[in-house]
Structures are given as structure tokens and as C-alpha cells.
Design a protein around this motif. Structure first.
Motif, PDB file in Angstrom:
ATOM      1  N   ALA A  52      36.807  36.750  34.378  1.00 19.51           N
ATOM      2  CA  ALA A  52      36.583  38.138  33.975  1.00 19.51           C
ATOM      3  C   ALA A  52      35.933  38.222  32.602  1.00 19.51           C
ATOM      4  CB  ALA A  52      37.912  38.893  33.986  1.00 19.51           C
ATOM      5  N   TRP A  70      31.735  35.922  41.097  1.00 25.68           N
ATOM      6  CA  TRP A  70      33.154  35.821  41.443  1.00 25.68           C
ATOM      7  C   TRP A  70      33.325  35.139  42.801  1.00 25.68           C
ATOM      8  CZ3 TRP A  70      37.815  36.778  39.192  1.00 25.68           C
ATOM      9  CH2 TRP A  70      37.884  37.565  38.043  1.00 25.68           C
ATOM     10  N   THR A 256      39.144  44.859  38.554  1.00 28.06           N
ATOM     11  CA  THR A 256      39.546  43.537  38.094  1.00 28.06           C
ATOM     12  C   THR A 256      41.047  43.465  37.854  1.00 28.06           C
ATOM     13  OG1 THR A 256      37.385  43.059  37.117  1.00 28.06           O
ATOM     14  CG2 THR A 256      39.257  41.824  36.259  1.00 28.06           C
TER      15      THR A 256
END
Length: 419
Positions: A52, A70, A256
Motif C-alpha cells: 500500500a 497488487w 485498502t
């Protein structure tokens, strides 16, 4: 085949590939909090946080490209941790494999952060005792990162391809045109030309046409946006304005923390947790591809264009609360993302212990959620209150996102079983 599968059938499909082995239940609220406070350091959560931070610091300008980062990194991690060689410690092998896989993929995709990523990898590996588990795990992670990166080469999800040029058609009732104040060129057209992870084609779940501009449903949609989405609306409440502002930012950023909550509170194995992260973003990528396919198939104009220039009580001075993004109305991309996210997060159950969420577009505001569907509902309403989408576009977006994510869950073995 109906892609909107039940939680049980999705788990069965997952389980056959040993991705959701062990219990599929989540801990109770008290146990989850206690576990997060007292457990030994989690390599998986360390690398979740690192992913992140890396993407936030130096990721691409296009959301789908960051979703791809990701997906690639965590698909490699899930595959690398799944098969533990005989005679080595499971946890040490899996920790080394996961760290190596995510590190190597991120360094390849975001090389400007290589030094920071090398530091985190060194810290992780220093905590693992030297021996076969560590060395074999690191090698497995590196191998899977190479394989996954190679499999996605040239998939059309780089920023230049994503924003491929689009020729705007002549103005006509219902047809998308660039919107004020910038009248910027269309973006995300290239998504529909990209190669999905699991969809058979970008148009596999293309939605039916939106309501016609002269239909009763469209009149009702437009009246709602006109009243509640205007910058100077007297109908919209303070809470509704907050909802619009809170959910105006990037879906990738806003989701997230909910995904981290689901992972941190899970009782699943390391491979299953890594698979959950990977599938969340695989579904997100495929959903964004499918979204652009439907958007550019129908080219529905945005509310600001319809209200200012359309035949239904035109008001040339009307402006939305928030600036309209530069792509067609139908369906809402925020809501396709929300529908996909809800579907994957619901693998852990439809509800969770309360968690707090903040938003970069609403500084100082904290919201508390206890069900993944609450995130979807706020997304749905927010785009109307922002004045940038019709409710039909929002509702259709949730449907599309859920269908694409259901397809991803049902076909996950195609990615996780490759050798």
C-alpha cells in the motif's frame, strides 16, 4: 452459468485449490481485536502495508494499473506459499516465500522504490532463521514473481494503453460529450482493449442498454440528480454531502483498509490470506475492464450534459457538487468496484466487527462500518449526491461488479493451479 454464486459455492471452488483451506469463519469481534494485539509480527500484514505504501508513494496515475500491481504481486505470493517442501518449517518457508514474491514483483513494477523495498525484505529475512526453509522459500517467491510477471507482459494495462485515444462522436441526445469545467478528453477507453485476468473477454458481462433518454425511469433519475447533486442543492442534507465527499476519492485507496481488516481478522492460512488479497485485486482489474467495455459501448452522457443541454427542462447554469470524471455515465465505475469488492470480502461473511474508515477527500471525517454491503450502499448514493451519476448507472454498476467478481471466484483455479 450464473456468476452470482452463493458464498458456499464460491468457497467450495476456492477450497478445491486449497486456497481457503481450514476454517472459512472469521473470529468474533473480541477475539479479532485480541489477536491483532497479541499475535507475533505478521509478515503478511507487513507486506500488505508495504504494498500500500509503495503504490501510494510511486504508483501509476491510472487506478487499474495500480490494481494490476497488487494483483500480480499477491498472486505470486499466494502461489509461492501454497506448496511447502517436505522437511522444512512451514511458517518460515511461507514467510520467506511471501516476502520474496511481493518484493520482487514490486521492484519490477515500481523500480523507483527498490531501495525501500530491499530494506523491508532485509528486515523480514533477518527475522527468519537461516536454513532450508528460508532459502527455499525465498527461491519459491522469486520464481513465482518471475512467472506471474511474464504471464502478464503486454496485457495493455500500462497507463499509456489504458488512456488510448478516443474519438468523441457528434453531439446528440444521450451521447457522451466532454464535460465542464475542463472539457477533458475521454479517459480509460483503453481498459476495454486490455487482457483480463479471468474474464473470457471484456464484453463477457456487458450490461443491457441504459434507460432511454425519453423514458420515465430516466426522467426520474435526472430529476433526482438535479435536486440532490447540484453544487447549491437545498435538498441534500449535510450527511448526504459528507457521503458524497467521503466516497469521491479513488476506490483503490478507499478499499485498502477494508481489505486489510478482512485479512487481519481472518483465521485462514497464509496462502489463503494471500489468495484473498490477490483475488480482490484480480476481480478489481477485470471489473474495471468490463466497466469500460459497457461505458464505451453505450456512451451515455453525464447528468451535467443532460441537464444543461437536454430536452428535459434544460438549465445551462446547473453544476454538480463535484467535478465530473472524463468518461461516460453508465455504469458507475465506483459502483462496479464496490460490487466486486463486496463479493470478495463477503467470503469472510457479510458482516464484520466494527471498523473505522477515513477518506483522503474528507479530512477529519471517520465512518464506522459493520457490513461490506454498507460500503456499497454509500457508494451508490454518493455518486448521485455528487451530481455525477444517475442512480440507474450506480445500480447497474453494482450488478456488473458482482457478476465479474463472481466469475473470478468461480474460475480462480485457472490462475492458482498453474505450474
Amino acid at each position: 452459468m450464473n456468476p452470482l454464486r452463493t458464498r458456499r459455492s464460491a468457497l467450495q471452488a476456492f477450497g478445491s485449490a486449497t486456497l481457503l483451506a481450514a476454517s472459512a469463519t472469521v473470529t468474533s469481534a473480541a477475539a479479532a481485536v485480541a489477536d491483532e494485539r497479541t499475535s507475533s509480527p505478521s509478515v503478511l500484514l507487513d507486506w500488505y502495508n508495504t504494498t500500500a505504501v509503495t503504490i501510494a508513494a510511486a504508483g501509476a496515475a491510472t487506478q487499474i494499473t495500480n490494481s494490476r500491481t497488487w494483483a500480480v504481486s499477491w498472486l505470486a505470493a499466494a502461489r509461492a506459499t501454497r506448496q511447502v517442501p517436505p522437511g522444512v518449517g512451514r511458517r518460515d518457508f511461507q514467510d520467506a516465500a511471501l516476502a520474496s514474491a511481493v518484493h520482487d514483483a514490486l521492484v519490477e513494477l515500481i523500480p523507483s522504490r527498490a531501495r525501500e523495498l530491499d530494506t523491508v525484505l532485509g528486515t523480514t529475512l533477518d527475522r527468519i532463521p537461516d536454513g532450508p526453509a528460508k532459502s527455499k522459500g525465498a527461491a519459491a517467491g522469486a520464481r513465482e514473481a518471475r512467472l506471474v510477471l511474464a504471464s502478464r507482459e503486454g496485457d495493455g494495462l500500462d497507463p499509456a494503453s489504458v488512456n488510448a485515444p478516443f474519438t468523441v462522436p457528434p453531439a446528440a441526445p444521450g451521447v457522451w460529450q466532454p464535460t465542464p469545467p475542463a472539457y477533458a478528453p475521454a479517459v480509460q477507453y483503453g481498459n476495454r482493449l486490455a487482457r483480463p485476468f479471468l474474464l473470457d473477454s471484456p464484453d463477457q458481462y456487458r450490461l443491457p442498454a441504459p434507460p432511454a433518454p425519453d423514458s420515465a425511469r430516466y426522467r426520474a433519475d435526472l430529476a433526482e440528480v438535479r435536486a440532490y447533486g447540484a453544487v447549491n442543492s437545498t435538498a441534500r442534507t449535510e450527511r448526504q454531502t459528507e457521503t458524497a465527499t467521503f466516497w469521491f476519492g479513488s476506490s483503490l485507496t478507499l478499499y485498502t483498509e477494508p481489505l486489510r481488516v478482512a485479512v487481519a481478522r481472518s483465521q485462514r492460512s497464509t496462502p489463503a490470506q494471500a489468495a484473498l488479497v490477490a483475488l480482490f485485486h484480480i476481480a478489481a482489474v477485470d471489473t474495471q475492464i468490463a466497466t469500460s467495455d459497457t461505458k464505451y459501448a453505450y456512451l451515455r452522457w453525464r447528468p451535467v450534459t443532460a441537464i444543461r443541454t437536454g430536452a428535459i427542462d434544460p438549465d445551462p447554469e446547473w453544476s454538480p457538487l463535484h467535478i465530473t470524471p472524463a468518461h461516460p455515465d453508465y455504469p458507475s465505475g465506483h459502483n462496479t468496484y464496490a460490487g466486486a469488492a463486496e463479493t470478495v470480502l463477503t467470503l469472510s461473511g457479510p458482516r464484520t466487527a466494527p471498523f473505522e474508515l477515513t477518506s483522503p477527500t474528507a479530512p477529519g471525517v471517520t465512518r464506522t462500518y459493520t457490513a461490506w454491503s454498507q460500503l456499497s450502499q454509500d457508494n451508490l448514493d454518493a455518486r448521485v449526491y455528487s451530481g455525477i451519476h444517475t442512480r440507474s448507472a450506480d445500480e447497474a454498476g453494482l450488478v456488473l461488479g458482482k457478476r465479474v467478481a463472481g466469475h473470478a471466484l468461480h474460475n480462480a483455479e485457472r490462475l492458482f493451479d498453474v505450474r
